[in-house]
Design a protein around this motif. Structure first.
Motif, short mmCIF file in Angstrom:
data_model
loop_
_atom_site.label_atom_id
_atom_site.label_comp_id
_atom_site.label_asym_id
_atom_site.label_seq_id
_atom_site.Cartn_x
_atom_site.Cartn_y
_atom_site.Cartn_z
N VAL A 1 48.10 48.45 38.19
CA VAL A 1 47.19 47.82 39.12
C VAL A 1 47.43 46.31 39.11
N ARG A 2 47.45 45.74 40.31
CA ARG A 2 47.51 44.28 40.44
C ARG A 2 46.42 43.88 41.41
N SER A 3 45.59 42.94 41.02
CA SER A 3 44.49 42.50 41.87
C SER A 3 44.74 41.07 42.35
N GLU A 4 44.13 40.74 43.50
CA GLU A 4 44.24 39.37 44.01
C GLU A 4 43.01 39.03 44.85
N TYR A 5 42.68 37.76 44.85
CA TYR A 5 41.57 37.24 45.66
C TYR A 5 42.07 36.97 47.07
N LEU A 6 41.29 37.36 48.06
CA LEU A 6 41.63 37.12 49.46
C LEU A 6 40.69 36.05 50.00
N ALA A 7 41.17 34.82 50.06
CA ALA A 7 40.33 33.69 50.46
C ALA A 7 39.92 33.76 51.93
N GLU A 8 40.82 34.21 52.79
CA GLU A 8 40.56 34.18 54.23
C GLU A 8 39.32 34.99 54.65
N PRO A 9 39.18 36.25 54.24
CA PRO A 9 37.98 36.99 54.66
C PRO A 9 36.75 36.72 53.78
N SER A 10 36.93 35.97 52.70
CA SER A 10 35.82 35.67 51.81
C SER A 10 34.96 34.55 52.40
N ASN A 11 33.70 34.51 51.96
CA ASN A 11 32.79 33.44 52.38
C ASN A 11 31.83 33.15 51.22
N PRO A 12 32.25 32.27 50.29
CA PRO A 12 31.42 31.97 49.12
C PRO A 12 30.01 31.51 49.47
N ALA A 13 29.83 30.80 50.57
CA ALA A 13 28.50 30.33 50.97
C ALA A 13 27.55 31.51 51.23
N GLU A 14 28.12 32.65 51.61
CA GLU A 14 27.31 33.85 51.85
C GLU A 14 27.46 34.87 50.72
N ARG B 1 30.14 36.24 49.45
CA ARG B 1 31.07 37.31 49.85
C ARG B 1 32.46 36.95 49.32
N TYR B 2 32.88 37.68 48.30
CA TYR B 2 34.18 37.47 47.66
C TYR B 2 35.00 38.74 47.85
N VAL B 3 36.12 38.62 48.55
CA VAL B 3 36.93 39.79 48.90
C VAL B 3 38.18 39.82 48.01
N PHE B 4 38.44 40.99 47.45
CA PHE B 4 39.58 41.18 46.57
C PHE B 4 40.40 42.38 47.05
N ALA B 5 41.70 42.28 46.88
CA ALA B 5 42.60 43.41 47.13
C ALA B 5 43.09 43.90 45.78
N TYR B 6 43.37 45.20 45.72
CA TYR B 6 44.04 45.73 44.54
C TYR B 6 45.17 46.64 45.01
N HIS B 7 46.31 46.46 44.36
CA HIS B 7 47.53 47.18 44.68
C HIS B 7 47.79 48.17 43.55
N ILE B 8 47.91 49.44 43.89
CA ILE B 8 48.06 50.50 42.90
C ILE B 8 49.42 51.17 43.05
N ARG B 9 50.04 51.42 41.92
CA ARG B 9 51.27 52.23 41.88
C ARG B 9 51.03 53.35 40.89
N ILE B 10 51.10 54.59 41.37
CA ILE B 10 50.92 55.77 40.54
C ILE B 10 52.30 56.43 40.42
N ARG B 11 52.76 56.64 39.21
CA ARG B 11 54.07 57.23 39.00
C ARG B 11 53.94 58.42 38.05
N ASN B 12 54.60 59.50 38.39
CA ASN B 12 54.60 60.68 37.53
C ASN B 12 55.78 60.60 36.57
N GLU B 13 55.47 60.24 35.32
CA GLU B 13 56.49 60.17 34.27
C GLU B 13 56.47 61.44 33.41
N GLY B 14 55.66 62.41 33.84
CA GLY B 14 55.53 63.66 33.08
C GLY B 14 56.55 64.71 33.51
N ALA B 15 56.38 65.92 32.99
CA ALA B 15 57.31 67.02 33.23
C ALA B 15 56.86 67.94 34.36
N ARG B 16 55.59 67.82 34.82
CA ARG B 16 55.07 68.71 35.85
C ARG B 16 54.62 67.95 37.08
#
Length: 131
Positions: free
Chosen positions: A17-30, A32-47
């Motif tokens: 997981v990698r997270s980041e703050y998105l300043a453009e859609p955020s509005n601290p005066a109201e 409203r803090y908007v964050f994105a999170y980027h997920i990578r799921i990988r199957n390193e198992g046998a099934r």
């Protein structure tokens, strides 16, 4: 500020997981803090495994908790053969400039065994608010 975390469960499901703050859609005066999170799921198992559900626990700096449960992620229930991965981006809106998220994915493997794959806790924070 961007933060990355990584975990691998007993079934070989790796979650990054990698997270980041998105300043453009955020509005601290109201508060409203908007964050994105980027997920990578990988199957390193046998099934082969399929992601069925998601469960998130989102906590802001004032200890307010939002719990989110649902089927799949971004409208999908990806099936991952050994060595395959799936990536997606989603987001969260907080009323405070700092918070955290963690949770789990409900999975099922090719022999019908259901298991929870933990999503490691990660921080949501505006730049320079944390050292």
């Amino acid at each position: 500020m961007s933060q990355s975390v990584h975990s691998v469960d007993a079934h070989g499901i790796s979650i990054q997981v990698r997270s980041e703050y998105l300043a453009e859609p955020s509005n601290p005066a109201e508060k409203r803090y908007v964050f994105a999170y980027h997920i990578r799921i990988r199957n390193e198992g046998a099934r082969t495994a399929r992601l069925l559900t998601r469960h998130w626990i989102i906590t802001d700096a004032e200890a307010r908790v939002q719990e989110v449960r649902g089927d799949g992620v971004i409208g999908e229930q990806p099936t991952l053969a050994p060595g395959e991965h799936f990536e997606y981006t989603s987001g969260s809106v907080l009323e405070t400039p700092v918070g955290s998220m963690h949770g789990s994915y409900g999975m099922i493997n090719e022999v019908g065994e259901r298991f929870e794959s933990p999503i490691p806790a990660f921080t949501l924070a505006i730049p320079r608010v944390l050292n």
